[in-house]
Structures are given as structure tokens and as C-alpha cells.
Design an enzyme around this catalytic site. Structure first.
Site, mmCIF file in Angstrom:
data_model
loop_
_atom_site.group_PDB
_atom_site.id
_atom_site.type_symbol
_atom_site.label_atom_id
_atom_site.label_comp_id
_atom_site.label_asym_id
_atom_site.label_seq_id
_atom_site.Cartn_x
_atom_site.Cartn_y
_atom_site.Cartn_z
ATOM 1 N N LYS A 1 0.840 -1.205 0.000
ATOM 2 C CA LYS A 1 0.000 0.000 0.000
ATOM 3 C C LYS A 1 0.873 1.252 0.000
ATOM 4 O O LYS A 1 2.074 1.183 0.292
ATOM 5 C CB LYS A 1 -0.913 -0.021 1.231
ATOM 6 C CG LYS A 1 -0.170 0.022 2.564
ATOM 7 C CD LYS A 1 -1.093 -0.237 3.744
ATOM 8 C CE LYS A 1 -0.322 -0.231 5.051
ATOM 9 N NZ LYS A 1 -1.162 -0.681 6.191
ATOM 10 N N ARG B 1 -10.812 0.057 14.283
ATOM 11 C CA ARG B 1 -10.496 0.905 13.143
ATOM 12 C C ARG B 1 -11.237 0.378 11.920
ATOM 13 O O ARG B 1 -12.111 1.022 11.385
ATOM 14 C CB ARG B 1 -8.974 0.925 12.932
ATOM 15 C CG ARG B 1 -8.514 1.935 11.912
ATOM 16 C CD ARG B 1 -7.011 1.891 11.699
ATOM 17 N NE ARG B 1 -6.550 0.623 11.122
ATOM 18 C CZ ARG B 1 -5.337 0.422 10.627
ATOM 19 N NH1 ARG B 1 -4.439 1.392 10.659
ATOM 20 N NH2 ARG B 1 -4.988 -0.749 10.121
ATOM 21 N N TYR C 1 16.091 30.466 7.911
ATOM 22 C CA TYR C 1 14.859 31.130 8.361
ATOM 23 C C TYR C 1 14.838 31.287 9.869
ATOM 24 O O TYR C 1 15.230 30.380 10.614
ATOM 25 C CB TYR C 1 13.637 30.314 7.949
ATOM 26 C CG TYR C 1 13.230 30.479 6.513
ATOM 27 C CD1 TYR C 1 12.911 31.738 5.984
ATOM 28 C CD2 TYR C 1 13.148 29.369 5.672
ATOM 29 C CE1 TYR C 1 12.520 31.876 4.666
ATOM 30 C CE2 TYR C 1 12.754 29.503 4.340
ATOM 31 C CZ TYR C 1 12.439 30.753 3.843
ATOM 32 O OH TYR C 1 12.062 30.883 2.549
#
Ligand SMILES: *Cc1c(COP(=O)(O)O)cnc(C)c1O
Length: 344
Positions: free
Chosen positions: A31, A122, A242
Site C-alpha cells: 500500500k 479501526r 529562516y
């Protein structure tokens, strides 16, 4: 340069996991594009190694690999029979009574599998649902034979061998499936490692094939090396990247490397991981990981490195995952498509 995927290591891991469950047919979970490594390459390679049972999450993933595999390969779709799913040549893993009756109405002779919920809550039929569906399911005539191709469940805590949920789910799976006659499957990678009680008729390893925990004996599968674009000297009082999140404590040499969070190098790695020079020499990532770039302290190297490795046998997916506060599965499935990939 780029992402190198060691196909022989994937096949060796599949074989090793098969050997750990000698009574069971070893399947292969491919998958999410084979955990980010390319199902179109991985599935045929595992077929060549001997795998005949493949698992994907979605019908579209199954359709993508169906033409690449011979007819005797079975492709199970874990999400089952969803509305509008196109399942020709695929085997849906039916997760509810609703999916079961939809599937029987739309593909009366099509092969199917059943998933039972044994505690993870699930996917899968609840015990009462299974009790209602089982007489029909076990007697269903399909072109591939009678009854389900597989009755399976999934463990919530298999990566923690001492977790009490494992024994509870095992007992529940046995209770729900004893004597049904259909082939049974409970174990993914973690379940294989729990021992023979968990192996049943077919195993479903995923992460272990790709070199990840909990299969500690796995051969490493991925190497990711990134090009150095430029290097510069930065001294105390200056900053890097940053947010000016890092300032050097000494005169430093900083390499700017072509790879960032858009390539799956999670921003959570900022200041918390290293890249490796010459296979094993760690150089810390300093400052923030940005979209396309990371900055690396290479002050202690005697040379200007043309490339640096962020994944290799010394620093695998689980080590990188730990630095980012995640799991190897997420590192693998996040690996981007922007750098060149090589399957060797
Ligand atoms: C993803 C998945 C697997 C494979 O699990 P790994 O931990 O990667 O081995 C097996 N079965 C089901 C139902 C899954 O969702």
C-alpha cells in the site's frame, strides 16, 4: 545521488520474514506505493521472489499494479468494497455487513475477504455483525471457490510484544474464527515477531520488507544522498536560515544541500539530526529545514563534500524518525519524487 532502493534487500527481507512464520503463506503489503518506494517496481520483484498475495489500501492502488502481476497473484484491497470502487481482478477485504451485502449484490461470484475487528476499532466487522454475516459469507459461492479467500484481523500493539492487547486480540480472533474452514490472517510485521500463535495461514508484512522497525534484523533498503549546492564561511555574530534559528559558536563552514521538507525531510528534523559524509561521518543539520534546502555544519570535514547522505545503512529510517519524533513508516511514505530514484 538521489534515492537508491535496494531491491535485493527487499526480497531478502521478505524471505527472512517468511522463514520466521514457516507454516504460513507470506504475503506482502504494498500500500501507499509500497511505503513510498514504488509499488510498480516492488510488487513484481516480490512476485519474482515468490510472493503471491499482495495488499493495498485502495482499489486504485490495486488497479495500478494488476497489469504488472501474473494472474495467479492475488491483490487484496484493505478498504474493502467502497461505493463506486472498481474491483475487477481485485479482492476486497469486506469490513462491515454493509460492505458485505453491497459486494454480494454487485459481484455475486467475485472473490472476497473479510476483516474482523478484534479490539483496534479501526476497520472490520464487530463480533455481532460477523455472527449475522458468517453463515452467508462462509457459504458464498465465488468463481475462486466457496467462502472468503481470507478472514483477517489486525493487531493494534504488535510492535510492543509485552502489551496485553496482543493476547486479548489473539484470543478474540481465535474465538471468532475457530473452525470456520477459511484461511486466516492476523500478523503484520510485528505479529510475525510475536511467534507462531499469531501466524495462522497467511502473514501480511509491510514495514519489515522495507527495512523498518520492529524487524530489527532487516537489511537496510534505502540510501538517500543529496547534492551540496554551495558552501560558505559563517562566523559568530552571523546566523543561518529562516528565523535566524542557528548562530555558530565558532568560525564555521556551512553546506547548503538540495533537499527539504518538500522532499520528505521533515521540518521537525531542524537542528536535531545529522547527514553523513563518506557513509559514516555525521555532520549536524543546523538552522531550519526549509522547503527545498537544508544547511549543514561541515566545519570538521577536511574536504568540501559533493554530496551528503541522510539515509544509509548507518542512519536508517528509524534513526531519522526518532530525531523527528515520528516513526519509520512516516519517513518512508514522505520521501518525495523530486530527486532521482534508482532501483538496483
Ligand atoms: C499496513 C498494514 C499491514 C502491514 O503492517 P506493517 O506493520 O507495515 O507490517 C498489514 N495489515 C494491515 C491491515 C495493514 O493496514
Amino acid at each position: 545521488m538521489g534515492l537508491c532502493i535496494d531491491m535485493a534487500a527487499i526480497a531478502a527481507n521478505w524471505r527472512a520474514l517468511a522463514d520466521l512464520a514457516p507454516g504460513a503463506r507470506p504475503g506482502a503489503v504494498v500500500k501507499a506505493d509500497a511505503y513510498g518506494l514504488g509499488a510498480a517496481r516492488v510488487a513484481p520483484a516480490l512476485y519474482a521472489a515468490g510472493a503471491r498475495d499482495f495488499f493495498v489500501a485502495l482499489a486504485a492502488e490495486g488497479r495500478a499494479i494488476r497489469p504488472l502481476l501474473p494472474d495467479d497473484a492475488r491483490i487484496f484491497v484493505l478498504s474493502g468494497h467502497m461505493p463506486r470502487a472498481r474491483l475487477d481482478g481485485l479482492i476486497p477485504v469486506l469490513n462491515s455487513a454493509e460492505q458485505f451485502f453491497r459486494d454480494r449484490a454487485l459481484r455475486p461470484r467475485g472473490a472476497f475477504a473479510i476483516q474482523l475487528d478484534t479490539g483496534m476499532n479501526r476497520l472490520g466487522m464487530e463480533p455481532a455483525e460477523w455472527a449475522a454475516v458468517a453463515p452467508d459469507a462462509l457459504a458464498a459461492h465465488t468463481d475462486a471457490g466457496t467462502g472468503p479467500a481470507l478472514v483477517m484481523s489486525h493487531l493494534a500493539c504488535a510492535d510492543e510484544p509485552a502489551h496485553p492487547a496482543n493476547a486479548v486480540q489473539l484470543a478474540e480472533f481465535n474465538r471468532l474464527t475457530q473452525g470456520i474452514g477459511a484461511p486466516r490472517s492476523l500478523a503484520a510485521t510485528g505479529g510475525i515477531l510475536l511467534g507462531r500463535d499469531y501466524h495462522f495461514d497467511l502473514t501480511r508484512p509491510g514495514i519489515g520488507l522495507y527495512g523498518g522497525a520492529p524487524f530489527a534484523a532487516a537489511q537496510p533498503v534505502v540510501t538517500l544522498s543529496l547534492e551540496v549546492i554551495q558552501t560558505r564561511s559563517v562566523g559568530p555574530g552571523e546566523c543561518v536560515g529562516y528565523g535566524c534559528a542557528w548562530t555558530p559558536a565558532r568560525p564555521s563552514r556551512i553546506a547548503t544541500v538540495a533537499g527539504g521538507y518538500a522532499d520528505g525531510l521533515l521540518r521537525a528534523l531542524s537542528g536535531r539530526a545529522a547527514v553523513l559524509w563518506a557513509g559514516d561521518r555525521p555532520c549536524p543539520i543546523v538552522g531550519r529545514v526549509s522547503m527545498d534546502l537544508i544547511t549543514v555544519d561541515v566545519t570538521d570535514l577536511a574536504v568540501v563534500p559533493p554530496e551528503l547522505e541522510i539515509l544509509n545503512p548507518r542512519q536508517g529510517v528509524d534513526a531519522l524518525a526518532a530525531a523527528a519524533g515520528t516513526i519509520g513508516y512516516e519517513i518512508l511514505t514522505s520521501l518525495g519524487g523530486r530527486y532521482p530514484r534508482q532501483w538496483s
